[in-house]
Scaffold this motif. Structure first.
Motif: not given
Length: 602
Positions: A223-241
């Motif tokens: 898969d390929t994910s797009m980090a769209f939301l700010p990485l300071s947002h827990i949703f994007e941070k947690g999903w990216t990790y």
């Protein structure tokens, strides 16, 4: 002692994946370039040595004030190797917000993304005694008299030339890391007061990764994910990790305003987002359908009827559709839905987690009918993101899904959603009183959200408890539910529902200005400014009629009786929105007090 999942993650994944892409980002010519796991792990190690060379100690708080960049993910994991704490600050934060967080966390080192953030950081230095060093991630021009700042390239040279003693210190720190170490401070957006730093430990993240591995089983390293939301947002941070633990390539989007073009270039298979993204896509698609010739419109509507029946009645609950329905669906899949997904840029779409605000059931049903797997969820900074989300099958329309593994949910007093989980934060940084208030006597975290759990175990949210208000007639109103309903309309971009201790419900409405301009052109409405356009009688009549249709299913006391069209959108800069785009109701009520009062004049 169990090893922390995140501490040595880049190094472990580099051994597993080698030259496979870990990250991707646009270069200075806006061409997307892959960053291999081997390169990423090497950069993390170099940055970890540089941090130690600059004097970062175990448990020190290191802040990043930047839009999304690959370097943000380098510094996070460099902190983890040093048993230091990563503190992410929204790139759109004001000087006041930046100063508050740096002082609260007593950060000595701050990474900044660009010239604007550097200028704000320099002002903050005069107000923050702890802030000793600034590192600019982007190549910018530093102030001639600035002896405290350096560029990223010079920072990395510190790591490249670090002594064996520094290297041994960092390796010793990484080896000694334990789950009880603080990993990140995630500052809440502060809709009703000053931000609070949620203390998230490595143990919190370990549990979050384990829970998501069990629930999100349909993704893998292809898969390929797009980090769209700010990485300071827990949703994007947690999903990216989570993506990095699975070996999923993360494409880092730097400018949220360019996301539509970026998706077309990257064509991600998964991407977490807030509902507003899908609402805008929904509006754009329906505008396209409305512009089709009658025959094509009929075909698309028929396709949507078939898609709804097949995907919502059968696939949603894990049942196989009848052969005749499946045959028709495959026909429309090839001739309608595939083309739609290609136009959006998600023709290889897998799953698209969506949370952060209420999401319209109409929007969810539409995209699932089209074969776009929007996974609605719910979580908070304090719970290391996800509490609930749609399971692969058996999800309930209108809900935010069922609790993920390792999470327990119950409904407390005043219908408050309570959570107990190893993913729940340790507490709020430097705020013992607020920490105590955040938990029940028996240790359940108070989310501040009202809701209920149905017979299938699905959680349905009704509103934020602090947002609920009562009219002067004694009727309780859930403003978010009304705002979500009204924002389904393509002519409406933002809404703030008003009515606390008032005779009836009113609203401040921000139009979708591009759609409204098209309406003005068709109606031959002349105007010199947005103020003039929103005051036009034809425009007022348009919104009156649309509100009447939208509110048909609301109770009489819930309906917006009067409204004001605003000529400018709500913004973070004016304090009307949080960094996560939630309405600051107190600020809106204060800033628009005279406008609101005028709606209640007889």
């Amino acid at each position: 002692m169990k090893a922390n999942i995140l501490t040595d993650l880049p190094e472990r994944q580099a051994e597993r994946f080698g030259d496979k892409a870990a990250l991707a980002a646009p270069d200075h010519e806006n061409r997307w370039r892959d960053i291999s796991w081997r390169r990423y792990a090497a950069d993390v190690r170099t940055a970890s040595l540089a941090l130690a060379a600059l004097g970062v100690r175990e448990s020190d708080n290191v802040a990043t004030f930047s839009a999304n960049r690959p370097e943000n993910l380098v510094t996070d994991f460099a902190c983890f190797r040093n048993r230091a704490v990563s503190v992410s600050i929204y790139a759109t934060s004001s000087l006041e917000q930046l100063v508050y967080i740096i002082n609260d966390a007593r950060c000595e080192l701050l990474f900044v993304g660009n010239t604007t953030q550097y200028r704000i950081a320099r002002e903050a230095q005069a107000l923050c005694q702890s802030l000793k060093r600034i590192v600019a991630l982007k190549k910018i021009e530093l102030d001639p008299n600035d002896s405290t700042s350096m560029l990223w390239t010079d920072f990395m040279k510190l790591g490249e030339t670090a002594t064996e003693e520094i290297a041994a210190t960092v390796d010793s720190r990484a080896a000694a890391a334990v789950p009880d170490d603080i990993a990140t401070l995630v500052y809440t957006s502060g809709t009703t007061g000053e931000p609070k730093g949620a203390i998230l430990t490595h143990g919190n993240y370990d549990a979050a990764m384990e829970a998501h591995w069990q629930r999100i089983t349909m993704v893998d390293e292809n898969d390929t994910s797009m980090a769209f939301l700010p990485l300071s947002h827990i949703f994007e941070k947690g999903w990216t990790y989570f993506c990095l633990t699975k070996g999923i390539k993360v494409s880092v989007n730097r400018n949220p305003q360019e996301i539509q073009a970026t998706i077309q270039q990257v064509r991600p298979t998964c991407m977490c987002s807030v509902p507003r993204f899908w609402e805008k896509v929904y509006t754009a698609v329906h505008e396209k359908i409305a512009s089709m010739n009658p025959l094509m419109r009929m075909v698309v509507r028929q396709a949507l009827r078939v898609g709804r029946r097949r995907n919502l009645k059968y696939a949603r609950i894990g049942r196989k559709a009848p052969w005749w329905l499946e045959t028709r669906y495959r026909f429309f899949e090839a001739r309608v839905f595939r083309l739609l997904r290609e136009a959006i840029g998600i023709d290889h779409g897998n799953i698209f987690p969506t949370a952060g605000a209420p999401v319209s059931t109409k929007v969810v049903e539409f995209f699932h009918a089209c074969g776009i797997n929007i996974v609605v969820g719910y979580g908070l900074s304090e719970t290391t993101a996800t509490v609930c989300c749609f399971p692969q099958t058996g999800w309930e329309i209108g809900s935010v899904g069922t609790p993920i593994p390792l999470v327990n949910v119950r409904i407390g007093e005043n219908d408050e959603v309570l959570v107990k989980s190893p993913m729940v934060m340790r507490g709020y940084y430097n705020k013992p009183k607020e920490t105590a208030e955040a938990f029940t006597a028996d240790g359940w975290f108070r989310t501040g959200d009202a809701g209920y759990i149905d017979d299938h175990g699905a959680l349905f949210l009704t509103d934020r408890l602090k947002d609920l208000f009562k009219t002067s007639n004694g009727k309780y109103i859930a403003p978010q539910a009304i705002e979500t309903l009204l924002c389904e309309d393509r002519y409406i971009d933002q809404v703030a529902v008003i009515g606390d201790r008032r005779k009836f419900v009113s609203a401040l409405i921000v139009p979708d200005f591009e759609v409204l301009k098209d309406f003005a052109a068709k109606e031959k409405i002349a105007y010199d400014s947005m103020e003039q356009l929103v005051a036009d009688p034809k425009v007022r009549s348009l919104y009156t009629n649309r509100l009447e249709i939208l509110q048909q299913r609301l109770a009489s006391y819930e309906k917006v009786k009067r409204f004001t069209l605003l000529p400018k959108e709500f913004s973070m800069e004016k304090g009307e929105l949080t960094n996560t785009l939630k309405i600051r109701r107190a600020a809106v009520n204060r800033l628009y007090a005279s406008v609101i009062d005028s709606m209640y004049e007889d």
